[in-house]
Enzyme design. Structure first.
Site, PDB file in Angstrom:
ATOM      1  N   PHE B 132     -27.968  67.621  30.503  1.00  0.00           N
ATOM      2  CA  PHE B 132     -27.360  66.288  30.383  1.00  0.00           C
ATOM      3  C   PHE B 132     -27.857  65.615  29.098  1.00  0.00           C
ATOM      4  CE2 PHE B 132     -26.879  65.471  35.260  1.00  0.00           C
ATOM      5  CZ  PHE B 132     -25.910  66.476  35.317  1.00  0.00           C
ATOM      6  N   CYS B 134     -27.725  67.169  25.491  1.00  0.00           N
ATOM      7  CA  CYS B 134     -27.356  67.562  24.132  1.00  0.00           C
ATOM      8  C   CYS B 134     -26.589  66.434  23.435  1.00  0.00           C
ATOM      9  CB  CYS B 134     -26.499  68.824  24.173  1.00  0.00           C
ATOM     10  SG  CYS B 134     -26.088  69.408  22.530  1.00  0.00           S
ATOM     11  N   ASN B 199     -34.618  65.913  25.848  1.00  0.00           N
ATOM     12  CA  ASN B 199     -33.717  66.673  24.999  1.00  0.00           C
ATOM     13  C   ASN B 199     -33.843  66.098  23.594  1.00  0.00           C
ATOM     14  OD1 ASN B 199     -31.435  68.164  23.933  1.00  0.00           O
ATOM     15  ND2 ASN B 199     -30.779  68.428  26.063  1.00  0.00           N
ATOM     16  N   THR B 200     -33.021  66.516  22.694  1.00  0.00           N
ATOM     17  CA  THR B 200     -33.184  66.077  21.304  1.00  0.00           C
ATOM     18  C   THR B 200     -32.642  64.667  21.087  1.00  0.00           C
ATOM     19  OG1 THR B 200     -31.113  67.132  20.719  1.00  0.00           O
ATOM     20  CG2 THR B 200     -33.124  68.409  20.370  1.00  0.00           C
ATOM     21  N   CYS B 341     -69.224  61.516   3.651  1.00  0.00           N
ATOM     22  CA  CYS B 341     -68.194  60.852   2.834  1.00  0.00           C
ATOM     23  C   CYS B 341     -68.100  61.537   1.473  1.00  0.00           C
ATOM     24  CB  CYS B 341     -68.533  59.370   2.664  1.00  0.00           C
ATOM     25  SG  CYS B 341     -67.465  58.521   1.483  1.00  0.00           S
ATOM     26  N   CYS B 344     -63.500  59.576  -1.694  1.00  0.00           N
ATOM     27  CA  CYS B 344     -62.099  59.516  -2.143  1.00  0.00           C
ATOM     28  C   CYS B 344     -61.582  58.081  -2.138  1.00  0.00           C
ATOM     29  CB  CYS B 344     -61.204  60.403  -1.283  1.00  0.00           C
ATOM     30  SG  CYS B 344     -60.920  59.783   0.389  1.00  0.00           S
ATOM     31  N   CYS B 347     -59.827  55.200   2.309  1.00  0.00           N
ATOM     32  CA  CYS B 347     -59.990  54.189   3.360  1.00  0.00           C
ATOM     33  C   CYS B 347     -59.939  52.795   2.748  1.00  0.00           C
ATOM     34  CB  CYS B 347     -61.302  54.404   4.115  1.00  0.00           C
ATOM     35  SG  CYS B 347     -62.784  54.381   3.064  1.00  0.00           S
ATOM     36  N   CYS B 387     -58.865  59.010   6.442  1.00  0.00           N
ATOM     37  CA  CYS B 387     -60.026  59.764   5.947  1.00  0.00           C
ATOM     38  C   CYS B 387     -59.762  61.266   6.048  1.00  0.00           C
ATOM     39  CB  CYS B 387     -61.273  59.409   6.751  1.00  0.00           C
ATOM     40  SG  CYS B 387     -62.738  60.302   6.177  1.00  0.00           S
TER      41      CYS B 387
END
Lengths: 433, 424
Positions: B132, B134, B199-200, B341, B344, B347, B387
């Site tokens: 029921f 698709c 379903n999709t 850490c 980078c 954060c 992070c």
């Protein structure tokens, strides 16, 4: 400008670091963490926005990626090949902190810039004519970067170079497995696309043209004439056939041909990057036995460790703690006479010995050319290097400097940064905003 | 030793991992290979009057070099003759009597239904699943999600299927509705032994931006498809849990939607699924992924002292509540582990631009580890999410001295609330 000869000894070299395919580039670009205030940018003397250009590779915005690079560094193509990324941007990649291989920034930059060259993208237009004129001495990386930036501001530019070929050390000195001379020439042409940059070759200041002449012609000057000839080892037997300055020898095989058919044993004297380059180059040119002779121990050498590691992989050997005291041989050199040195690099009497060689390259430095500017009153020098403010201004108003003649021998990327920044300062000096 | 044996709505299988009705269950040969690889059950590619498919059919979201975090298809139900399908169901069931084979059905008329149900049962199907859900193609012909979106139609068709069938019936629900609960209740009212969901989701996966045609491209046109893959999991989990926590709903659930590994499966089970169905991850990587699913689930059960799947089913449902019941005085703040850490500072930029501006550069500018202004940190998790280093940023509970108080308690009983952070 004259063309390079077709036949050049350097042509036997392939690129040591291979180019990325687009699939490889995207995989690597996707690994980038896109750091904020990234340490790789800080590590780059020209402050290329590295995370941004890499992100643009990953999104398929290749033109934008190249634009991000060239906006900071118009010689981004050669820098991608010749930069010691291991100690600059890549060396500061945060992945190193994580024990993860750092991003291959040099190879990604090469990918983006090669694409721009291949596809013929151009990014810059000359500014509206300001009526001001700048003379640049030296068509090397510093002079070219300076000229290009000045054209963006709309100033007229003439570059004077004593050689027949432009590009400076990028053409005559870079190890050919990183950048061959023809590639450097292609880069010069690419830079000149902006238009309005005139190069006059064969001009030797102050040899055949005086500083007064130049000063009279231009509203400002940029000095980017590099370094002088190889330093010589003034030892008994110097002058024998087969003893060369390393820089001169490298220029000879990059811009023409050298005959090494009868050379079995070669020695390179020195422990710096020119020495390491020369060792790898001789091996690549087919010399069977190449030794580096250095006064100190391996950890003390100033050449990059990653470059020396590759030299060893390619078959190089070293003689540590050996100081040359003379050249052996009648007419043609047959060996290098040395003494052993102690841990403080002091010679130890009674340890004299001779290392057989039929070719000896001397890579112990180059002359500084501070004396050339004696005719420019106000320009000061120290240890042969031109003294400058951070923006490249010398002690004489309107005269700026950058590259090897100022820094004594740093990387191409430093020369680009100095030339570019000097152009920005000169623009202000010339009344620009 | 825990057991993976599964019973979902009376359909039993050696483990809870079923292949969802889709290309991986298109044929007996495929399903037999899947069972050999370790799958516990398979819902056969939907049976009905064989259709004609288009070319191309699939599209996917690419993210950082990986395709398929989101996936979409415009393929219809089986395009193979029913005779062939039933013969292969028979052969497969005979060879794998312990495994669950569920016939997925989509029919237009009651008579057609009666016929196909009988033939499914004759072939040996352990259960039926009514498609029921698709959302593409079939719904334009009045089937699939066209049925699933109308609770009354859903209930009516379910009830006549139950009339004809002697095996358990699952109703596969469409997520293309505002609230899943009435649809689950309709299936239950129609007599369904259980529901499977989701379903999709109706979707357009992308556009060919050079040729101005949506994807997947069929010549010069495209059509909406059904969206699935890992990206839909949160939607599926929510719908699964919505039914599981509704006191009126009391039939089993077979969970579907973005399950890629054992961990995802555990999430569905903890939110009320008694079996799980997988399609997209198998399409991308093959049946072999089930080895890790079985092993990972078993190890998880050992670690948490679960003996049976049933003990796990719905274990996290009681913790799901309305927002008004959440404790407003519960407080966490972010903490950065300086030793792991890598500097980078992602954060910092995320907090600065996307949260509450409480992560700052280190006072020592030579150190790239950022610092957190705990008086401003609202404990939102964003820094922890961006992070790249596992466990580097943790959210630490703060004792602020306030007794627990929800919004509802505050409104109803005047419970005092802690001071707001980051609201200036």
């Amino acid at each position: 400008m004259s063309d390079l000869p077709e036949q050049r000894s350097e042509s036997v070299f392939d690129d040591f670091k291979s180019a990325y395919t687009s699939a490889q580039a995207v995989v690597e670009a996707n690994r980038c963490l896109y750091c904020s205030d990234a340490p790789c940018i800080t590590a780059c003397p020209t402050a290329i926005n590295i995370p941004e250009f890499i992100r643009k590779i990953s999104t398929g915005n290749l033109r934008g990626s190249a634009n991000s690079i060239f906006a900071s560094n118009v010689l981004g193509m050669s820098c991608s090949r010749v930069c010691p990324v291991e100690t600059l941007c890549m060396g500061d990649c945060v992945y190193n902190e994580m024990g993860v291989p750092p991003i291959q920034i040099g190879k990604l930059q090469r990918y983006a810039t090669d694409n721009a060259y291949e596809k013929g993208w151009s990014f810059f237009e000359a500014g509206a004519d300001t009526g001001k004129s700048v003379g640049i001495v030296g068509a090397g990386p510093a002079g070219l970067a300076c000229a290009h930036e000045l054209r963006r501001f709309g100033h007229a530019v003439t570059i004077y170079d004593k050689r027949d070929v432009p590009g400076g050390l990028n053409t005559t000195g870079i190890a050919p497995y990183k950048l061959r001379a023809d590639k450097s020439m292609a880069e010069v042409e690419w830079v000149l696309q902006i238009g309005g940059i005139h190069i006059e070759h064969g001009v030797d200041v102050p040899g055949n043209t005086s500083w007064d002449d130049l000063s009279a012609k231009h509203d400002a000057l940029f000095l980017g004439f590099g370094l002088g000839p190889d330093s010589v080892l003034d030892l008994p037997g110097n002058g024998a056939t087969g003893v060369h300055g390393a820089v001169a020898f490298i220029e000879a095989f990059k811009t023409g041909q050298v005959d090494l058919a009868n050379v079995r044993n070669a020695i390179v004297v020195g422990g710096g990057n020119t020495a390491v380059d020369a060792v790898r180059e001789l091996l690549g040119l087919g010399v069977p036995n190449v030794k580096m002779v250095y006064r100190g121990a391996e950890p003390a050498m100033s050449g990059y460790a990653h470059e020396w590691r590759e030299a060893k992989n390619e078959g190089a050997r070293a003689v540590w703690h050996a100081q040359p005291v003379g050249f052996a041989g009648e007419g043609s050199v047959t060996g290098l006479q040395c003494v052993r040195t102690d841990d403080a690099k002091r010679p130890m009497p009674g340890t004299e010995h001779t290392i057989a060689a039929d070719l000896i390259l001397v890579a112990v430095g180059q002359a500084k050319l501070g004396d050339l500017v004696a005719g420019l009153s106000g320009v000061e020098t120290e240890w042969g290097k031109i003294l400058c403010e951070e923006d490249g201004a010398t002690g004489k108003p309107g005269v700026y400097a950058g590259g090897h003649c100022r820094n004594g021998g740093k990387e191409v990327v430093n020369a680009v940064a100095e030339g570019r920044d000097a152009a920005r300062a000169m623009n202000k000096y010339l009344g620009g905003v | 030793m825990p057991s993976l044996k599964t019973n979902c709505a009376g359909i039993t299988s050696p483990n809870p991992f079923w292949l969802a009705s889709a290309p991986p269950t298109n044929s007996g040969e495929q399903i037999q290979r899947a069972f050999d690889a370790g799958w516990g059950g398979a819902v056969w590619k939907t049976l009905g009057s064989p259709i004609q498919n288009v070319s191309s059919r699939f599209g996917a979201i690419r993210w950082k070099g990986s395709a398929g975090v989101g996936f979409n298809n415009i393929e219809l139900i089986t395009d193979r003759p029913l005779d062939v399908n039933f013969r292969e169901i028979y052969e497969t069931k005979k060879k794998y009597p312990e495994h669950a084979i569920i016939a997925s059905l989509m029919v237009e008329t009651r008579e057609e239904g009666r016929e196909i149900i009988k033939r499914s049962e004759d072939a040996g199907a352990d259960g039926l699943e009514l498609n029921f859900g698709c959302p593409h193609g079939m719904c334009e012909r009045g089937m699939g999600s066209a049925v699933g979106q109308e609770p009354a139609v859903n209930e009516r068709i379910t009830s006549w299927v139950k009339e004809f069938s002697n095996v358990p019936v699952l109703v596969k629900l469409t997520p293309n509705v505002g609230d899943i609960v009435p649809h689950g209740l309709a299936a239950q009212a129609g007599g369904a032994d259980g529901v499977s969901l989701i379903n999709t989701i109706k979707s357009i996966i992308g556009v060919d931006i050079d040729n101005f045609v949506p994807q997947p491209v069929v010549g010069t046109k495209s059509s909406n498809g059904g969206y699935c893959g890992a990206a839909v999991r949160p939607i599926a989990l929510h719908m699964c849990a919505s039914l599981a926590r509704d006191p009126r709903f009391n039939v089993p659930i077979s969970g579907i939607g973005g399950i890629t590994n054992w961990r995802d499966a555990v999430e569905f089970i903890l939110l009320g699924s008694s079996s799980v169905q997988v399609c997209t991850e198998v399409m991308l990587h093959g049946y072999r992924i089930v080895e890790d699913m079985n092993e990972g689930l078993l190890n998880y059960m050992k670690e948490h002292n679960f003996e049976t799947i049933d003990e796990m089913v719905g274990k996290a449902v009681p913790a799901l509540s309305d927002w008004g019941n959440l404790d407003l005085n519960y407080e966490v703040v972010a903490k950065i582990d300086e030793t792991t850490c890598i500097g980078c500072q992602n954060c910092m930029v995320a907090c600065h631009d996307g949260a509450h501006q409480c992560i700052h550069p280190n006072a020592d500018l030579t150190v790239r580890v950022p610092t957190i202004d705990l008086d401003e940190c609202v404990g939102c998790n964003l820094c922890q999410i961006v992070c790249p280093v596992p466990d580097c940023i943790s959210m630490v509970e703060v004792d602020n001295g306030f007794a627990p108080a929800s919004w509802n308690e505050h409104v109803d009983q005047g419970q005092p609330l802690r001071h707001k952070k980051g609201s200036h």
